[in-house]
Design a protein around this motif. Structure first.
Motif, PDB file in Angstrom:
ATOM      1  N   ALA A 188     -10.814   2.138  25.964  1.00 38.53           N
ATOM      2  CA  ALA A 188     -11.610   2.241  27.197  1.00 38.53           C
ATOM      3  C   ALA A 188     -13.062   1.973  26.816  1.00 38.53           C
ATOM      4  O   ALA A 188     -13.429   2.039  25.642  1.00 38.53           O
ATOM      5  CB  ALA A 188     -11.473   3.630  27.822  1.00 38.53           C
ATOM      6  N   LYS A 244     -17.431  11.346  21.426  1.00 38.53           N
ATOM      7  CA  LYS A 244     -18.562  11.139  20.510  1.00 38.53           C
ATOM      8  C   LYS A 244     -19.025  12.488  19.970  1.00 38.53           C
ATOM      9  O   LYS A 244     -19.175  13.443  20.744  1.00 38.53           O
ATOM     10  CB  LYS A 244     -19.678  10.453  21.297  1.00 38.53           C
ATOM     11  CG  LYS A 244     -20.939  10.171  20.554  1.00 38.53           C
ATOM     12  CD  LYS A 244     -22.008  11.227  20.662  1.00 38.53           C
ATOM     13  CE  LYS A 244     -22.516  11.489  22.041  1.00 38.53           C
ATOM     14  NZ  LYS A 244     -23.536  12.573  22.066  1.00 38.53           N
ATOM     15  N   CYS A 246     -17.162  12.362  26.382  1.00 37.71           N
ATOM     16  CA  CYS A 246     -15.787  12.002  26.019  1.00 37.71           C
ATOM     17  C   CYS A 246     -15.118  11.373  27.237  1.00 37.71           C
ATOM     18  O   CYS A 246     -15.692  11.343  28.329  1.00 37.71           O
ATOM     19  CB  CYS A 246     -14.999  13.235  25.558  1.00 37.71           C
ATOM     20  SG  CYS A 246     -14.683  14.451  26.832  1.00 37.71           S
ATOM     21  N   ARG A 257     -20.510   7.010  35.872  1.00 34.07           N
ATOM     22  CA  ARG A 257     -20.848   5.620  35.527  1.00 34.07           C
ATOM     23  C   ARG A 257     -20.311   4.644  36.575  1.00 34.07           C
ATOM     24  O   ARG A 257     -20.953   3.676  36.932  1.00 34.07           O
ATOM     25  CB  ARG A 257     -20.247   5.234  34.163  1.00 34.07           C
ATOM     26  CG  ARG A 257     -20.817   5.993  32.978  1.00 34.07           C
ATOM     27  CD  ARG A 257     -20.331   5.392  31.655  1.00 34.07           C
ATOM     28  NE  ARG A 257     -20.684   6.220  30.518  1.00 34.07           N
ATOM     29  CZ  ARG A 257     -19.873   7.123  29.954  1.00 34.07           C
ATOM     30  NH1 ARG A 257     -18.641   7.281  30.398  1.00 34.07           N
ATOM     31  NH2 ARG A 257     -20.281   7.838  28.931  1.00 34.07           N
TER      32      ARG A 257
HETATM   33  P1  TMP Z   1     -18.304   3.736  24.502  1.00 39.38           P
HETATM   34  O1  TMP Z   1     -16.984   3.302  25.038  1.00 39.38           O
HETATM   35  O2  TMP Z   1     -19.451   3.569  25.465  1.00 39.38           O
HETATM   36  O3  TMP Z   1     -18.600   3.125  23.139  1.00 39.38           O
HETATM   37  O4  TMP Z   1     -18.212   5.316  24.264  1.00 39.38           O
HETATM   38  C1  TMP Z   1     -17.149   5.901  23.560  1.00 39.38           C
HETATM   39  C2  TMP Z   1     -17.152   7.394  23.817  1.00 39.38           C
HETATM   40  O5  TMP Z   1     -18.280   8.010  23.211  1.00 39.38           O
HETATM   41  C3  TMP Z   1     -17.237   7.748  25.290  1.00 39.38           C
HETATM   42  O6  TMP Z   1     -16.454   8.912  25.526  1.00 39.38           O
HETATM   43  C4  TMP Z   1     -18.701   8.066  25.534  1.00 39.38           C
HETATM   44  C5  TMP Z   1     -19.151   8.564  24.190  1.00 39.38           C
HETATM   45  N1  TMP Z   1     -20.526   8.163  23.877  1.00 39.38           N
HETATM   46  C6  TMP Z   1     -21.568   8.953  24.320  1.00 39.38           C
HETATM   47  O7  TMP Z   1     -21.349   9.988  24.941  1.00 39.38           O
HETATM   48  N2  TMP Z   1     -22.835   8.577  24.013  1.00 39.38           N
HETATM   49  C7  TMP Z   1     -23.118   7.464  23.318  1.00 39.38           C
HETATM   50  O8  TMP Z   1     -24.302   7.179  23.096  1.00 39.38           O
HETATM   51  C8  TMP Z   1     -22.026   6.648  22.853  1.00 39.38           C
HETATM   52  C9  TMP Z   1     -22.287   5.391  22.081  1.00 39.38           C
HETATM   53  C10 TMP Z   1     -20.755   7.042  23.167  1.00 39.38           C
END
Ligand code: TMP
Ligand code: ASP
Length: 237
Positions: free
Chosen positions: A98, A177, A198, A215
């Motif tokens: 995702a 994350k 997450c 989002r």
């Molecule tokens: P992504 O798909 O945007 O790379 O994010 C992967 C997961 O990590 C998603 O659950 C959101 C979290 N994430 C954050 O919360 N903050 C961040 O800066 C990043 C890069 C990811």
């Protein structure tokens, strides 16, 4: 515990010093931010929900042997934590495709990732949190090899613990994350674990219950976070 000076104002939390040099107060604001701060909104009750959700998860992780900075809940929106020396990197594990991995690698949303992947990102909004590797951490002094090794092991341990926990509430832990720091030389989990950082899907319907609701303008953001917490037994009263 006396709250003193604000030292960090992040996108969803503020951090304060206290009269104890090795303790900080995290204040969970009602702000919700995405796309590196380009989309920001205030959502009623969000600070309280995330504060209590995070406390519940951190306690579960501590009990399972993951060292965390969590000390105790102080109020509806405040938590006392150990003061860590944070590494400026983000550790991401993915169980199901995702988000950015779908765009980056052209994989279809929803496919199982076996074994789960581990990725590192640099914590830098201006650069849009670019993906980095372990060599970048060493070469630019962002983290030491032994600390990355432990952070990676702990990130996977969190996966074992939380995948099971969310399954008890009929939810899939898609990805997440984590951020780590050092406390007396030990690698310790810092920051937060909430639906802001997450992805969580209902196991049967695959309905999104995390920050993707914000989002993607799906509505019921805080309501969904609360549903997730309640399915795990978090008390928001
Ligand atoms: P992504 O798909 O945007 O790379 O994010 C992967 C997961 O990590 C998603 O659950 C959101 C979290 N994430 C954050 O919360 N903050 C961040 O800066 C990043 C890069 C990811
Ligand atoms: N990159 C994450 C998101 O899109 C974190 C952030 O930018 O706030 O939500």
């Amino acid at each position: 515990m006396e709250k003193r000076q604000e030292i960090i104002s992040g996108k969803a939390k503020s951090v304060y010093t206290t009269d104890e040099p090795n303790r900080l107060i995290m204040f969970f604001r009602d702000d919700t931010s995405a796309f590196d701060g380009r989309k920001v909104e205030q959502l009623d009750r969000k600070g309280m929900v995330n504060n209590k959700f995070n406390a519940f998860i951190m306690e579960q992780l501590e009990a399972a042997g993951v060292p965390t900075h969590f000390d105790k809940l102080l109020s509806e929106q405040e938590t006392l934590v150990k003061r860590l020396d944070m590494m400026p990197i983000e550790c991401v594990v993915r169980n199901i495709a995702a988000g950015s991995i779908c765009k980056r690698l052209g994989v279809k949303e929803g496919i199982d990732i076996i074994p789960p992947t581990f990725e590192l990102f640099l914590k830098n909004d201006e650069l849009h949190d670019p993906m980095i590797n372990e060599y970048h951490c060493l070469s630019f002094g962002w983290a030491k090899e032994e600390h990355i090794t432990i952070a990676k092991q702990l990130t996977f341990k969190v996966n074992d613990v939380l995948k099971e926990l969310f399954l008890t509430g009929n939810m899939l832990l898609v990805d997440y994350k984590l951020e780590f720091g050092l406390y007396d030389g030990e690698v310790v989990l810092g920051d937060e674990f909430t639906p802001d950082g997450c992805r969580l899907w209902d196991k049967d319907t695959r309905e999104k219950l995390d920050k993707d609701r914000f989002r993607q303008d799906l509505g019921d953001v805080v309501e969904s976070y609360e549903v997730v917490g309640k399915r795990l037994g978090v008390n928001f009263d």
